[in-house]
Design a protein around this motif. Structure first.
Motif, PDB file in Angstrom:
ATOM      1  N   SER A 170      42.226  48.266  35.058  1.00 59.45           N
ATOM      2  CA  SER A 170      41.488  47.012  35.218  1.00 59.45           C
ATOM      3  C   SER A 170      39.990  47.293  35.259  1.00 59.45           C
ATOM      4  O   SER A 170      39.560  48.394  35.606  1.00 59.45           O
ATOM      5  CB  SER A 170      41.916  46.291  36.491  1.00 59.45           C
ATOM      6  OG  SER A 170      41.402  46.945  37.631  1.00 59.45           O
ATOM      7  N   GLU A 171      39.208  46.277  34.913  1.00 57.92           N
ATOM      8  CA  GLU A 171      37.757  46.437  34.969  1.00 57.92           C
ATOM      9  C   GLU A 171      37.311  46.705  36.399  1.00 57.92           C
ATOM     10  O   GLU A 171      36.420  47.510  36.647  1.00 57.92           O
ATOM     11  CB  GLU A 171      37.048  45.200  34.412  1.00 57.92           C
ATOM     12  CG  GLU A 171      35.550  45.364  34.379  1.00 57.92           C
ATOM     13  CD  GLU A 171      34.818  44.192  33.751  1.00 57.92           C
ATOM     14  OE1 GLU A 171      33.571  44.235  33.755  1.00 57.92           O
ATOM     15  OE2 GLU A 171      35.460  43.248  33.278  1.00 57.92           O
ATOM     16  N   ARG A 172      37.945  46.055  37.347  1.00 61.51           N
ATOM     17  CA  ARG A 172      37.607  46.269  38.756  1.00 61.51           C
ATOM     18  C   ARG A 172      37.848  47.724  39.171  1.00 61.51           C
ATOM     19  O   ARG A 172      37.038  48.317  39.893  1.00 61.51           O
ATOM     20  CB  ARG A 172      38.421  45.316  39.633  1.00 61.51           C
ATOM     21  CG  ARG A 172      38.083  45.406  41.103  1.00 61.51           C
ATOM     22  CD  ARG A 172      38.482  44.110  41.827  1.00 61.51           C
ATOM     23  NE  ARG A 172      38.436  44.220  43.241  1.00 61.51           N
ATOM     24  CZ  ARG A 172      37.320  44.271  43.965  1.00 61.51           C
ATOM     25  NH1 ARG A 172      36.146  44.256  43.378  1.00 61.51           N
ATOM     26  NH2 ARG A 172      37.379  44.349  45.280  1.00 61.51           N
ATOM     27  N   THR A 173      38.937  48.297  38.695  1.00 59.49           N
ATOM     28  CA  THR A 173      39.222  49.707  38.998  1.00 59.49           C
ATOM     29  C   THR A 173      38.164  50.606  38.368  1.00 59.49           C
ATOM     30  O   THR A 173      37.679  51.543  39.005  1.00 59.49           O
ATOM     31  CB  THR A 173      40.631  50.085  38.513  1.00 59.49           C
ATOM     32  OG1 THR A 173      41.582  49.279  39.208  1.00 59.49           O
ATOM     33  CG2 THR A 173      40.937  51.553  38.747  1.00 59.49           C
ATOM     34  N   ALA A 174      37.778  50.318  37.146  1.00 56.17           N
ATOM     35  CA  ALA A 174      36.734  51.110  36.478  1.00 56.17           C
ATOM     36  C   ALA A 174      35.421  50.996  37.246  1.00 56.17           C
ATOM     37  O   ALA A 174      34.727  52.000  37.455  1.00 56.17           O
ATOM     38  CB  ALA A 174      36.552  50.640  35.035  1.00 56.17           C
ATOM     39  N   GLN A 175      35.083  49.790  37.682  1.00 52.52           N
ATOM     40  CA  GLN A 175      33.863  49.598  38.475  1.00 52.52           C
ATOM     41  C   GLN A 175      33.933  50.388  39.775  1.00 52.52           C
ATOM     42  O   GLN A 175      32.955  51.018  40.195  1.00 52.52           O
ATOM     43  CB  GLN A 175      33.657  48.112  38.785  1.00 52.52           C
ATOM     44  CG  GLN A 175      33.276  47.283  37.593  1.00 52.52           C
ATOM     45  CD  GLN A 175      33.304  45.794  37.885  1.00 52.52           C
ATOM     46  OE1 GLN A 175      33.936  45.338  38.840  1.00 52.52           O
ATOM     47  NE2 GLN A 175      32.639  45.020  37.038  1.00 52.52           N
ATOM     48  N   ARG A 176      35.085  50.360  40.413  1.00 48.93           N
ATOM     49  CA  ARG A 176      35.258  51.078  41.679  1.00 48.93           C
ATOM     50  C   ARG A 176      35.120  52.591  41.468  1.00 48.93           C
ATOM     51  O   ARG A 176      34.471  53.277  42.253  1.00 48.93           O
ATOM     52  CB  ARG A 176      36.620  50.751  42.287  1.00 48.93           C
ATOM     53  CG  ARG A 176      36.806  51.374  43.664  1.00 48.93           C
ATOM     54  CD  ARG A 176      38.136  51.032  44.314  1.00 48.93           C
ATOM     55  NE  ARG A 176      38.342  49.611  44.423  1.00 48.93           N
ATOM     56  CZ  ARG A 176      39.226  48.913  43.683  1.00 48.93           C
ATOM     57  NH1 ARG A 176      39.959  49.523  42.792  1.00 48.93           N
ATOM     58  NH2 ARG A 176      39.362  47.619  43.850  1.00 48.93           N
ATOM     59  N   HIS A 177      35.732  53.117  40.406  1.00 45.95           N
ATOM     60  CA  HIS A 177      35.637  54.553  40.130  1.00 45.95           C
ATOM     61  C   HIS A 177      34.178  54.959  39.896  1.00 45.95           C
ATOM     62  O   HIS A 177      33.725  55.984  40.409  1.00 45.95           O
ATOM     63  CB  HIS A 177      36.473  54.937  38.914  1.00 45.95           C
ATOM     64  CG  HIS A 177      37.950  54.868  39.147  1.00 45.95           C
ATOM     65  ND1 HIS A 177      38.537  54.865  40.384  1.00 45.95           N
ATOM     66  CD2 HIS A 177      38.975  54.802  38.256  1.00 45.95           C
ATOM     67  CE1 HIS A 177      39.858  54.811  40.264  1.00 45.95           C
ATOM     68  NE2 HIS A 177      40.133  54.765  38.973  1.00 45.95           N
ATOM     69  N   ILE A 214      39.275  49.104  29.140  1.00 44.64           N
ATOM     70  CA  ILE A 214      40.147  48.884  27.978  1.00 44.64           C
ATOM     71  C   ILE A 214      40.610  50.218  27.406  1.00 44.64           C
ATOM     72  O   ILE A 214      41.805  50.407  27.145  1.00 44.64           O
ATOM     73  CB  ILE A 214      39.416  48.036  26.908  1.00 44.64           C
ATOM     74  CG1 ILE A 214      39.226  46.609  27.422  1.00 44.64           C
ATOM     75  CG2 ILE A 214      40.175  48.049  25.587  1.00 44.64           C
ATOM     76  CD1 ILE A 214      38.276  45.765  26.607  1.00 44.64           C
ATOM     77  N   ARG A 215      39.695  51.132  27.219  1.00 50.50           N
ATOM     78  CA  ARG A 215      40.050  52.448  26.652  1.00 50.50           C
ATOM     79  C   ARG A 215      41.031  53.219  27.528  1.00 50.50           C
ATOM     80  O   ARG A 215      41.869  53.957  27.026  1.00 50.50           O
ATOM     81  CB  ARG A 215      38.802  53.299  26.456  1.00 50.50           C
ATOM     82  CG  ARG A 215      37.949  52.880  25.304  1.00 50.50           C
ATOM     83  CD  ARG A 215      36.804  53.841  25.143  1.00 50.50           C
ATOM     84  NE  ARG A 215      35.978  53.443  24.028  1.00 50.50           N
ATOM     85  CZ  ARG A 215      35.101  54.242  23.459  1.00 50.50           C
ATOM     86  NH1 ARG A 215      34.930  55.467  23.893  1.00 50.50           N
ATOM     87  NH2 ARG A 215      34.370  53.814  22.453  1.00 50.50           N
ATOM     88  N   LEU A 216      40.900  53.065  28.845  1.00 47.72           N
ATOM     89  CA  LEU A 216      41.715  53.856  29.773  1.00 47.72           C
ATOM     90  C   LEU A 216      42.923  53.090  30.314  1.00 47.72           C
ATOM     91  O   LEU A 216      43.664  53.618  31.138  1.00 47.72           O
ATOM     92  CB  LEU A 216      40.844  54.356  30.921  1.00 47.72           C
ATOM     93  CG  LEU A 216      39.661  55.239  30.501  1.00 47.72           C
ATOM     94  CD1 LEU A 216      38.752  55.519  31.669  1.00 47.72           C
ATOM     95  CD2 LEU A 216      40.165  56.539  29.872  1.00 47.72           C
ATOM     96  N   ASN A 217      43.074  51.846  29.861  1.00 40.97           N
ATOM     97  CA  ASN A 217      44.204  51.018  30.271  1.00 40.97           C
ATOM     98  C   ASN A 217      44.255  50.827  31.792  1.00 40.97           C
ATOM     99  O   ASN A 217      45.286  51.003  32.429  1.00 40.97           O
ATOM    100  CB  ASN A 217      45.525  51.582  29.741  1.00 40.97           C
ATOM    101  CG  ASN A 217      46.619  50.546  29.753  1.00 40.97           C
ATOM    102  OD1 ASN A 217      46.365  49.352  29.669  1.00 40.97           O
ATOM    103  ND2 ASN A 217      47.864  51.012  29.885  1.00 40.97           N
TER     104      ASN A 217
END
Length: 150
Positions: free
Chosen positions: A112-119, A107-110
């Motif tokens: 997707s949650e999936r992308t954040a999980q992958r990173h 949310i903070r980085l605009n």
């Protein structure tokens, strides 16, 4: 992530990453150069020192140094990638500062949650590689598999 393999070294790598900010601060203090001269009222009290050499010789205890180096190298490699800055922001928010989970970071980085999980997953895997838990071939296979999943 559900379909991602987990390794027995995973918790150790997570702890290395979480400890990194404190280790970095400790490492930086060890390498801070003193700018005040060593003066005293005693004869010969104003001795010259080899400041640069003394700083270069200071290290964390060997295990902490190895862990610090692994995370630092993973940071450097991540930042060298096209989306490295956003990847490191996810790591900072979810692991270094533990301000939020991957959903909050997304949310903070605009993103997707999936992308954040992958990173986050990719960074932990990279630390596993830079520390020596994974061979280059194993690391590349995991990254290729992850890229194929997108």
């Amino acid at each position: 992530m559900g379909n991602k393999p987990r390794f027995n070294w995973w918790p150790f790598a997570l702890n290395m990453i979480k400890d990194y900010p404190a280790r970095k601060q400790e490492y930086d203090l060890l390498h801070e150069q003193k700018i005040t001269p060593a003066l005293s009222g005693m004869p010969g009290g104003g001795s010259a020192s080899r400041t640069v050499e003394n700083i270069a010789l200071k290290q964390l205890p060997w295990q902490e140094q190895k862990e610090y180096d692994a995370v630092r190298k993973a940071e450097e490699l991540t930042l060298a990638e096209a989306d490295g800055k956003i990847r490191m922001k996810v790591v900072e928010l979810t692991l270094y500062k533990k301000r939020c989970n991957t959903a909050g970071a997304a949310i903070r980085l605009n993103i997707s949650e999936r992308t954040a999980q992958r990173h986050r997953w990719r960074f932990v895997i990279l630390v596993g590689y830079t520390y020596g838990f994974l061979t280059k071939e194993e690391y590349e296979k995991l990254v290729k598999r992850d890229q194929g999943a997108t």
